[in-house]
Design a protein around this motif. Structure first.
Motif, PDB file in Angstrom:
ATOM      1  N   TYR A 197      71.738  13.825  26.779  1.00 38.54           N
ATOM      2  CA  TYR A 197      70.345  14.235  26.583  1.00 38.54           C
ATOM      3  C   TYR A 197      69.385  13.097  26.905  1.00 38.54           C
ATOM      4  N   ASN A 201      68.053  12.363  30.565  1.00 37.90           N
ATOM      5  CA  ASN A 201      66.975  13.168  31.117  1.00 37.90           C
ATOM      6  C   ASN A 201      66.724  14.358  30.192  1.00 37.90           C
ATOM      7  N   LYS A 208      64.365  16.530  29.701  1.00 38.44           N
ATOM      8  CA  LYS A 208      63.828  17.774  30.257  1.00 38.44           C
ATOM      9  C   LYS A 208      64.859  18.532  31.093  1.00 38.44           C
ATOM     10  N   LYS A 209      65.836  17.831  31.617  1.00 35.46           N
ATOM     11  CA  LYS A 209      66.922  18.495  32.347  1.00 35.46           C
ATOM     12  C   LYS A 209      67.921  19.089  31.342  1.00 35.46           C
ATOM     13  N   TYR A 210      68.210  18.354  30.269  1.00 38.83           N
ATOM     14  CA  TYR A 210      69.188  18.802  29.271  1.00 38.83           C
ATOM     15  C   TYR A 210      68.665  19.997  28.478  1.00 38.83           C
ATOM     16  N   PRO A 223      65.577  22.262  29.203  1.00 42.84           N
ATOM     17  CA  PRO A 223      64.361  22.684  29.923  1.00 42.84           C
ATOM     18  C   PRO A 223      63.392  23.362  28.947  1.00 42.84           C
TER      19      PRO A 223
END
Length: 108
Positions: free
Chosen positions: A72, A75, A77-79, A81
């Motif tokens: 997490y 990134n 925001k990737k983990y 959204p």
């Protein structure tokens, strides 16, 4: 590649410089822009009492452990959204090792 036990002292410095503006970690600490992180290892995402989480964080329904916190924090925001966490992440694996090691020790 995954989480490896790191240097908690270096992790404490990372927490102070990269996390403390939005989070506390001591037991009974207040929520800030982000939730208090005491006891985060072993807690379900979106479950700190009294904090207003994003729907995305609640629906992720992950039980935080060293490995998924490590993933997490690379990134957020990737983990997750749709998370409202604005932090861009820590790209260096060793930094994440140190930070997660500190968070685990400081939040027990």
């Amino acid at each position: 590649m995954g989480f490896e036990e790191g240097d908690a002292k270096k992790g404490a410095n990372l927490f102070k410089t990269r996390c403390a503006q939005c989070h506390t970690i001591e037991e009974g600490g207040p929520h800030k822009v982000g939730p208090n992180l005491h006891g985060v290892v072993g807690r379900q995402s979106g479950k700190a009492a009294g904090y207003n989480y994003s729907e995305a964080n609640i629906k992720k329904d992950v039980l935080w452990n060293e490995q998924n916190l490590w993933e997490y924090l690379e990134n957020p925001k990737k983990y997750i959204p749709g998370t409202k966490m604005a932090f861009a992440g820590l790209k260096k694996a060793k930094d994440r090792d140190n930070l997660v090691t500190y968070m685990k020790e400081a939040s027990q």
